[in-house]
Motif scaffolding. Structure first.
Motif, short mmCIF file in Angstrom:
data_model
loop_
_atom_site.label_atom_id
_atom_site.label_comp_id
_atom_site.label_asym_id
_atom_site.label_seq_id
_atom_site.Cartn_x
_atom_site.Cartn_y
_atom_site.Cartn_z
N ASN A 10 1.05 -1.85 -0.05
CA ASN A 10 0.01 -0.25 -0.04
C ASN A 10 0.56 1.15 0.19
O ASN A 10 0.04 2.03 0.42
N LYS A 11 2.00 1.16 0.07
CA LYS A 11 2.47 2.64 -0.40
C LYS A 11 3.35 2.23 -2.01
O LYS A 11 4.15 1.35 -2.25
N ASN A 12 3.73 3.52 -2.67
CA ASN A 12 3.74 3.69 -4.16
C ASN A 12 6.14 3.75 -3.56
O ASN A 12 5.79 4.90 -3.32
N TYR A 13 6.20 3.07 -4.56
CA TYR A 13 8.03 3.71 -4.51
C TYR A 13 7.59 3.50 -6.51
O TYR A 13 7.89 3.14 -6.97
N PRO A 14 8.78 5.34 -6.51
CA PRO A 14 8.77 5.73 -8.05
C PRO A 14 10.53 4.45 -8.49
O PRO A 14 11.12 5.13 -7.41
N MET A 15 10.34 4.04 -8.95
CA MET A 15 11.81 3.80 -9.85
C MET A 15 11.43 4.09 -11.29
O MET A 15 11.15 3.40 -12.46
N GLY A 16 13.09 4.01 -11.66
CA GLY A 16 13.67 4.31 -12.98
C GLY A 16 14.21 3.40 -13.66
O GLY A 16 14.09 1.74 -12.79
N CYS A 17 12.98 2.86 -15.11
CA CYS A 17 13.87 1.85 -15.72
C CYS A 17 14.46 2.28 -16.82
O CYS A 17 14.17 3.19 -17.21
N GLU A 18 15.28 1.73 -18.09
CA GLU A 18 15.35 1.84 -19.16
C GLU A 18 14.07 1.10 -20.58
O GLU A 18 13.09 0.98 -19.28
N ASP A 19 13.99 2.28 -21.48
CA ASP A 19 12.43 2.53 -21.81
C ASP A 19 12.06 0.85 -22.00
O ASP A 19 13.22 -0.09 -22.53
N GLY A 20 11.05 0.75 -22.30
CA GLY A 20 10.76 -0.90 -22.47
C GLY A 20 10.81 -2.43 -21.32
O GLY A 20 10.43 -2.91 -21.65
N GLN A 21 11.39 -1.21 -19.63
CA GLN A 21 11.41 -2.48 -19.03
C GLN A 21 10.51 -1.98 -18.23
O GLN A 21 10.09 -3.21 -17.13
N GLU A 22 9.67 -1.66 -18.88
CA GLU A 22 8.21 -1.35 -17.84
C GLU A 22 7.44 -2.12 -16.97
O GLU A 22 7.28 -2.38 -15.59
N GLY A 23 7.20 -2.76 -18.19
CA GLY A 23 6.50 -4.78 -17.71
C GLY A 23 6.96 -5.47 -17.19
O GLY A 23 6.40 -6.08 -15.68
N ARG A 24 7.92 -5.11 -17.23
CA ARG A 24 8.64 -6.65 -16.46
C ARG A 24 9.68 -5.52 -14.57
O ARG A 24 9.83 -7.01 -13.75
N LEU A 25 9.30 -4.55 -14.88
CA LEU A 25 9.61 -3.68 -12.96
C LEU A 25 8.61 -4.09 -12.81
O LEU A 25 8.36 -4.50 -11.54
N ILE A 26 8.01 -3.88 -13.51
CA ILE A 26 5.81 -3.75 -12.34
C ILE A 26 6.03 -5.49 -12.11
O ILE A 26 5.18 -5.75 -11.41
N GLU A 27 6.00 -6.50 -13.48
CA GLU A 27 5.93 -7.67 -12.85
C GLU A 27 6.58 -8.02 -11.11
O GLU A 27 6.81 -8.76 -10.14
N LEU A 28 7.98 -7.67 -11.28
CA LEU A 28 9.09 -7.72 -10.38
C LEU A 28 8.32 -7.34 -9.05
O LEU A 28 8.38 -8.03 -7.71
N GLY A 29 8.14 -6.07 -9.58
CA GLY A 29 7.03 -5.89 -7.96
C GLY A 29 5.78 -5.94 -7.36
O GLY A 29 5.95 -5.91 -6.03
N GLN A 30 5.26 -7.13 -8.45
CA GLN A 30 4.21 -7.84 -7.71
C GLN A 30 4.91 -8.29 -7.04
O GLN A 30 4.02 -8.43 -6.57
N MET A 31 5.65 -9.32 -7.45
CA MET A 31 6.33 -10.53 -6.53
C MET A 31 7.26 -10.22 -4.87
O MET A 31 6.20 -10.76 -4.02
#
Length: 92
Positions: A10-31
């Motif tokens: 329930n707390k949002n953490y802004p994270m930077g990533c390379e363009d095109g890697q957003e989906g992978r970062l979201i998936e890892l965040g869910q894990m």
């Protein structure tokens, strides 16, 4: 460079990533979020810093355990050689 908001307990953490890697970062965040929630379910409420420290230790332990259980190339070659020997004996 893109910025993705990753919710963890329930707390949002802004994270930077390379363009095109957003989906992978979201998936890892869910894990990570799921694992954090499992920890909270088992041991109860924790301050944010204690939860994050506990989460890091748990995930590091899981990575370390998996790394030790991986079979190396040399072991795979040995297993394959044994399989070939058995196959040869069966086909005789």
């Amino acid at each position: 460079m893109s910025v993705v908001s990753i919710p963890i307990v329930n707390k949002n953490y802004p994270m930077g990533c390379e363009d095109g890697q957003e989906g992978r970062l979201i998936e890892l965040g869910q894990m990570v979020d799921a694992r954090a929630r499992e920890i909270l379910d088992k041991i109860g409420p924790l301050p944010e810093n204690a939860l994050l420290a506990t989460l890091c230790i748990v995930l590091a332990d899981e990575v370390n355990t998996r790394a030790k259980s991986c079979v190396g190339d040399a072991e795979l070659k040995e297993i394959l050689a044994r399989i070939r020997e058995i196959k040869h004996k069966i086909n005789q």
